[in-house]
Write an enzyme that holds these catalytic residues in place. Structure first.
Site, PDB file in Angstrom:
ATOM      1  N   SER A 151       0.901  -1.137   0.080  1.00  0.00           N
ATOM      2  CA  SER A 151       0.068  -0.132  -0.175  1.00  0.00           C
ATOM      3  C   SER A 151       0.982   1.337   0.055  1.00  0.00           C
ATOM      4  O   SER A 151       1.959   1.100   0.514  1.00  0.00           O
ATOM      5  CB  SER A 151      -0.871  -0.049   1.282  1.00  0.00           C
ATOM      6  N   TYR A 200      -1.167  -0.270  10.592  1.00  0.00           N
ATOM      7  CA  TYR A 200      -1.282  -0.457   8.992  1.00  0.00           C
ATOM      8  C   TYR A 200      -0.043  -0.133   8.353  1.00  0.00           C
ATOM      9  O   TYR A 200       0.215  -0.922   7.522  1.00  0.00           O
ATOM     10  CB  TYR A 200      -2.730  -0.064   8.439  1.00  0.00           C
TER      11      TYR A 200
END
Length: 249
Positions: free
Chosen positions: A144, A158
């Site tokens: 990501s 995250y």
């Protein structure tokens, strides 16, 4: 011209929906025999596999939680039993759990599960798959842009998991270069999926950070996977490829 992937065998985690499903569909279109894992969407997963197989491609859906190492091992064994080989591993499954570091009510179990899926599961899958992969094999991790930047509060855990995956990608490329197995990372930006739809409540604000001014599609990520899996990318390893419409520029 991209060289054919026909006859290769791939295992894609989290392949029943979203980016994972896009990758599964595109690999199958290229003639790859595809196995993919799912956790809860049994009907959706089996329908995807059946549809691909009916269209002439071979695909199987395997129930396996990426956070469960025993289930991942069983998934690799199922691929070998069905197809007899394994050429491409795509670590696509992931969890997105937010929470500020100063949140006294943070769900620690959910944060730990995020690490198990996003990092530990990917590591275990690669370790389990490698004894069955030969020269020319491909490991493709889906990270990501959050692994490179933190655009808003609360995504520290995250972001850290995705940064760890990027670090593993670089290190594995060194580890496996002598075996002629490449390892690369794709970092998607804003991609239109059920979890983050282009018409969602925050999409208008988020898209302002994208140079192209729009969301990407799952096919954009799938196209990058196909390229990195092909022989046209045989001299590319240890790379982080941002597919983000210029969000990180």
């Amino acid at each position: 011209m991209m060289r054919s992937l026909k006859g290769k065998v791939a295992l894609v985690t989290g392949g029943s929906r979203g980016i994972g499903a896009g990758i599964v569909n595109r690999l199958a279109e290229e003639g790859v025999k595809v196995a993919f894992t799912y956790v809860s969407s049994k009907e959706k997963a089996e329908a995807l596999a059946a549809g691909l197989s009916a269209g002439g491609e071979q695909a199987i859906a395997i129930k396996a939680d990426t956070g469960n190492q025993d289930e991942l091992t069983a998934a690799v064994n199922a691929v070998l039993q069905k197809f007899g080989r394994l050429d491409i591993v795509v670590n696509s499954s992931g969890l997105f759990v937010t929470g500020s570091i100063d949140d006294a009510n943070a769900d620690i179990n959910a944060l730990e599960k995020q690490w198990e899926v996003n990092v530990h599961g990917a590591v275990h899958l690669v370790r389990t798959a490698l004894p069955h992969m030969s020269a020319g094999g491909r490991i493709i991790n889906i990270g990501s842009t959050g692994g490179s930047r933190s655009p808003y509060p609360g995504i520290g855990d995250y972001a850290a998991t995705k940064a760890a995956l990027a670090a593993y990608t670089r290190s594995w490329a060194r580890d496996l270069g002598g075996r002629n197995i490449t390892v690369n990372l794709i970092q998607p930006g804003l991609i239109d999926t059920d979890m983050n739809p282009a018409n969602g409540p925050y999409s208008e604000a988020m898209v302002q950070s994208v140079a192209l001014g729009r969301y990407g599609e799952t096919s954009d990520i799938a196209a990058a996977v196909v390229f990195l899996a092909s022989d046209d990318a045989k001299y590319i390893t240890g790379v982080t490829l941002n597919v983000d419409g210029g969000q990180t520029t």
